[in-house]
Design a protein around this motif. Structure first.
Motif, PDB file in Angstrom:
ATOM      1  N   GLY A 292       0.869  -1.234  -0.190  1.00 19.88           N
ATOM      2  CA  GLY A 292      -0.031  -0.103   0.151  1.00 19.88           C
ATOM      3  C   GLY A 292       1.051   1.382  -0.014  1.00 19.88           C
ATOM      4  N   LEU A 293       2.196   1.461  -0.508  1.00 18.17           N
ATOM      5  CA  LEU A 293       3.063   2.488  -0.341  1.00 18.17           C
ATOM      6  C   LEU A 293       3.011   3.015  -1.852  1.00 18.17           C
ATOM      7  N   GLY A 294       2.794   2.291  -2.844  1.00 18.61           N
ATOM      8  CA  GLY A 294       2.830   2.820  -4.068  1.00 18.61           C
ATOM      9  C   GLY A 294       2.033   3.894  -4.351  1.00 18.61           C
ATOM     10  N   LEU A 295       0.511   3.842  -4.315  1.00 20.09           N
ATOM     11  CA  LEU A 295      -0.190   5.157  -4.573  1.00 20.09           C
ATOM     12  C   LEU A 295       0.016   6.150  -3.401  1.00 20.09           C
ATOM     13  N   ALA A 296       0.447   5.842  -2.281  1.00 19.47           N
ATOM     14  CA  ALA A 296       1.031   6.921  -1.257  1.00 19.47           C
ATOM     15  C   ALA A 296       1.867   7.538  -1.863  1.00 19.47           C
ATOM     16  N   ILE A 297       2.736   6.989  -2.483  1.00 19.65           N
ATOM     17  CA  ILE A 297       3.936   7.698  -3.242  1.00 19.65           C
ATOM     18  C   ILE A 297       3.398   8.368  -4.452  1.00 19.65           C
ATOM     19  N   ALA A 298       2.665   7.870  -5.249  1.00 16.25           N
ATOM     20  CA  ALA A 298       2.153   8.665  -6.349  1.00 16.25           C
ATOM     21  C   ALA A 298       1.564   9.917  -5.982  1.00 16.25           C
ATOM     22  N   ARG A 299       0.641  10.158  -4.789  1.00 19.35           N
ATOM     23  CA  ARG A 299       0.058  11.188  -4.450  1.00 19.35           C
ATOM     24  C   ARG A 299       1.149  12.195  -3.781  1.00 19.35           C
ATOM     25  N   TRP A 300       2.179  11.742  -3.154  1.00 18.63           N
ATOM     26  CA  TRP A 300       3.292  12.476  -2.650  1.00 18.63           C
ATOM     27  C   TRP A 300       3.849  13.342  -3.865  1.00 18.63           C
ATOM     28  N   VAL A 301       4.033  12.526  -4.995  1.00 16.01           N
ATOM     29  CA  VAL A 301       4.868  13.154  -6.266  1.00 16.01           C
ATOM     30  C   VAL A 301       3.924  14.046  -6.744  1.00 16.01           C
ATOM     31  N   THR A 302       2.746  14.043  -6.908  1.00 16.15           N
ATOM     32  CA  THR A 302       1.489  14.815  -7.495  1.00 16.15           C
ATOM     33  C   THR A 302       1.472  16.159  -6.710  1.00 16.15           C
TER      34      THR A 302
END
Length: 332
Positions: A292-302
């Motif tokens: 469950g880290l991948g989408l959290a990182i994706a939102r962090w990048v955006t």
């Protein structure tokens, strides 16, 4: 029974309480005097009556404080389930509502901590167990170190590396050490390179790239944007059926670049579409759902790019849409 709950100020409540007590004491004293009752009897009776009325009127003022005291003691032992009654409209009621919100936040943090331990332990155990079994077989001479078995070892090692990288990225985010290094980025070759790397994961899917206009250029941090796209492609590849198609699409719109990754998997339920961007939260409970880290990182990048990301409603599969502004400045 909380007769003073509708009042919006604790000072008003205290003033009203004093006024009622004084008035009641005066009335009891006057009535007793008119009937010839001795002052030695009148004064104790007036005090008792005043105390009884005070207990009734002040109940709503003090009970939330007692409940918060009891709840705080339970929270100290790790129990965040108790809620404080917050019917009052004054400062004590506001404090009770804030206390309930704090308890809910602490419960969420505690659950996320437990999920982190469980998910990361699972993610670590799987590749470590596979590597250990393979190495034991190699040492015992049960199998030979051919290309196929070495590739298995490499794949498991890369999986460990990705997990460690994700955790380090989130640690930098918490420490406030992340910043952007924006540069001009040709989107088409960028997407094509990301898809080539996604194919190395050997998910049994096809990949398609669409860019409009053909020569679309965005100013962004290449490394961070690669993290976003790599995580979206990996999620889409893992959740797509065998022979399915993962589409990576970029186009100009809404003052920025719109980046979409779509798969043909089971999709994400509407009630879970916001939560999947939280850390250690996954759209399903299967072993392949990851940490469950991948989408959290994706939102962090955006967020770093002053953009946004969302799960878009569609009849089949999952479509995740990220918006990246066309012009960027270095963001701390």
């Amino acid at each position: 029974m909380r007769p003073l709950d509708r009042l919006h100020s604790i000072r008003t409540k205290l003033g009203l309480l004093i006024a009622v007590t004084v008035a009641l004491t005066a009335v009891v004293s006057v009535v007793a005097t008119e009937r010839g009752v001795s002052p030695w009897v009148t004064v104790p009776v007036a005090v008792v009556v005043a105390l009884a009325v005070t207990q009734v009127l002040a109940r709503g003022m003090t009970s939330p404080l007692r409940e918060m005291t009891a709840a705080a003691r339970r929270m100290a032992t790790g129990d965040y389930s108790q809620q404080v009654t917050a019917t009052s409209q004054d400062e004590v009621g506001e404090l009770a509502r804030t206390f309930n919100a704090m308890a809910a936040d602490l419960a969420l943090v505690d659950r996320q901590r437990r999920d982190l331990v469980a998910n990361v332990s699972h993610e670590l155990r799987t590749p470590v167990s596979a590597l250990r079994a393979l190495l034991e077989n190699l040492v015992d001479g049960v199998v030979r170190p051919d290309a196929e078995r070495l590739q298995v070892a490499l794949t498991q090692t890369e999986r460990l590396g990705r997990l460690v990288t994700d955790l380090l990225d989130l640690s930098r985010l918490d420490a406030g050490l992340s910043q952007l290094n924006p540069s001009r980025l040709a989107v088409r070759p960028f997407l094509q390179d990301a898809v080539k790397e996604a194919r190395l994961a050997e998910h049994p899917v096809r990949y398609a790239v669409e860019v409009d206009p053909f020569d679309l250029v965005v100013v962004a941090d290449r490394a961070r944007l690669h993290q976003l796209l790599a995580n979206l492609l990996d999620n889409a590849g893992r959740h797509s059926p065998v022979g399915g198609t993962v589409r990576a699409r970029a186009y100009r719109g809404n003052g920025g670049m719109i980046l979409e990754v779509a798969d043909q998997g089971p999709g994400i339920a509407p009630e879970e579409r916001e939560q999947v961007f939280e850390r250690f939260t996954t759209g399903d409970s299967s072993a392949e759902s990851g940490t469950g880290l991948g989408l959290a990182i994706a939102r962090w990048v955006t967020d770093l790019h002053s953009g946004s990301i969302e799960v878009v409603d569609r009849p089949r599969g999952c479509l995740i849409r990220a918006r990246i502004p066309l012009t960027q400045e270095v963001t701390a």
